[in-house]
Design an enzyme around this catalytic site. Structure first.
Site, mmCIF file in Angstrom:
data_model
loop_
_atom_site.group_PDB
_atom_site.id
_atom_site.type_symbol
_atom_site.label_atom_id
_atom_site.label_comp_id
_atom_site.label_asym_id
_atom_site.label_seq_id
_atom_site.Cartn_x
_atom_site.Cartn_y
_atom_site.Cartn_z
ATOM 1 C CE LYS A 65 -2.277 -1.392 3.688
ATOM 2 N NZ LYS A 65 -1.799 -2.800 3.795
ATOM 3 C CB THR A 66 3.841 2.255 2.004
ATOM 4 O OG1 THR A 66 3.164 2.071 3.251
ATOM 5 C CG2 THR A 66 4.747 3.475 2.098
ATOM 6 C CG ASP A 110 0.015 3.141 7.092
ATOM 7 O OD1 ASP A 110 -0.960 2.468 6.680
ATOM 8 O OD2 ASP A 110 1.093 2.620 7.434
ATOM 9 C CB THR A 159 -4.917 -3.739 8.194
ATOM 10 O OG1 THR A 159 -5.050 -3.141 9.497
ATOM 11 C CG2 THR A 159 -3.501 -3.497 7.681
ATOM 12 N NE ARG A 218 5.987 -4.298 5.415
ATOM 13 C CZ ARG A 218 4.953 -3.580 5.834
ATOM 14 N NH1 ARG A 218 4.286 -3.930 6.926
ATOM 15 N NH2 ARG A 218 4.579 -2.504 5.155
#
Length: 336
Positions: A65-66, A110, A159, A218
């Site tokens: 997302k980032t 975020d 999330t 990640r």
């Protein structure tokens, strides 16, 4: 007591993580449909000479997302300002952030679901009309001050989309759900990251890491860095299949990517509740974990594997979970 929180990345790790982030659309592997939709939104905004619509991204942590927010800013040739919902405690904090934006900038927010509801009220006119209405003073002396803002694009990430209020969610022009990655895409990501890190890695080792990466980039990069360490310290510096399996066994990551926390959740469900069904609160208490940790960190992957099922009466361990743990399965355990 609950499991300790993940160790905070060192400055060196943060620099490495930043270097591994894709800087172009071509380097961003996976999420093809989302990429194409976003590129259309950006191209249309360029043709109109305006800013793209606000974008909401949701999905489990570590899915990109980032990175998508950064690519949006790069594509538009604008700067990105990043913050998080919990960091905005007062209306003044939001005002300071918004008034420092330049025309066309991207604001990445975020954990937007954790923003205080009172702050949302100030964000609505900022998103729709690009203005901020601040209340100065209290009581009879209170007055309203209107601040005009530059046009900007808000990229919200969460999330837990269900925790967003309807008024906030409806103000986003586009909403996209990021899904778990396919094994082949994870392998491409590991191969690219290995080149950037200067790691010599065998194809079989890439497959081993991909299989145990929880379908998440990640996690794949985190495991790759630890395999690199083992290869440099315990071997010749080449990440072979053998050294990779040794490294992951030392890290207590099994062949399905389950870590000690996952095993603890499943064992609590099976041994203390006969496989379920059991409510989240009871499961969290039995496993000595926070409810949010189970919801955000463990449950999505266990459900993806088919080890855990959510029913109207609570969580249930599947036969696959029993088989994986080597525990005899009795169908009566899971009758609802």
């Amino acid at each position: 007591m609950s499991s300790p929180p993940p160790e905070k990345p060192s400055l060196n790790d943060q620099v490495i993580d930043s270097a591994l982030r894709p800087k172009t659309w071509a380097d961003y592997v996976g999420q093809e449909n989302i990429k194409e939709n976003i590129k259309v939104i950006l191209a249309a905004a360029k043709q109109r000479g305006g800013s793209p619509d606000h974008v909401l991204l949701y999905g489990n942590s570590g899915l990109g997302k980032t990175t998508l927010a950064q690519l949006i800013a790069l594509e538009m040739g604008k700067k990105i300002r990043a913050t998080s919902g919990p960091a905005i405690e007062r209306a003044g904090d939001l005002a300071a952030i918004l008034t420092n934006l330049q025309e066309g900038d991207v604001l990445f927010l975020d954990e937007i679901h954790r923003m205080h509801k009172s702050i949302e009220e100030y964000l609505y006119p900022a998103m729709e009309e690009y203005k901020l209405n601040l209340i100065l003073g209290k009581g009879p002396m209170a007055r309203t001050m209107e601040l005009k803002l530059p046009r900007f694009t808000l990229v919200g990430a969460t999330t837990r989309p269900g925790m967003l209020s309807s008024p906030l969610r409806n103000r986003f022009g586009a909403t996209f759900q990021l899904n778990f990655y396919k094994p082949k895409d994870i392998e491409k990501i590991i191969e690219r990251s290995a080149k950037l890190l200067g790691v010599s890695i065998e194809p079989d080792a890439i497959k081993v890491i991909a299989t145990r990466s929880r379908f998440t980039p990640r996690v794949a990069n985190r495991l790759l860095k630890r395999v690199r360490d083992f290869a440099e310290v315990k071997s010749t510096g080449i990440a072979t299949r053998e050294i990779t399996e040794h490294a992951l066994a030392s890290l207590e990551v099994d062949e399905m990517g389950l870590e000690p926390g996952d095993i603890k959740i499943l064992l609590a469900l099976i041994e203390k509740f006969d496989g379920g069904p059991v409510g989240l609160q009871s499961l969290a208490a039995a496993a000595l974990e926070e409810e949010d940790t189970i919801l955000d960190m463990y449950e999505p992957y266990l459900m993806q594997l088919g080890f855990l099922e959510r029913t109207p009466k609570g969580r249930v361990a599947s036969k696959l979970a029993y088989d994986h743990l080597g525990i005899k399965y009795n169908r009566q355990n899971n009758l609802l």
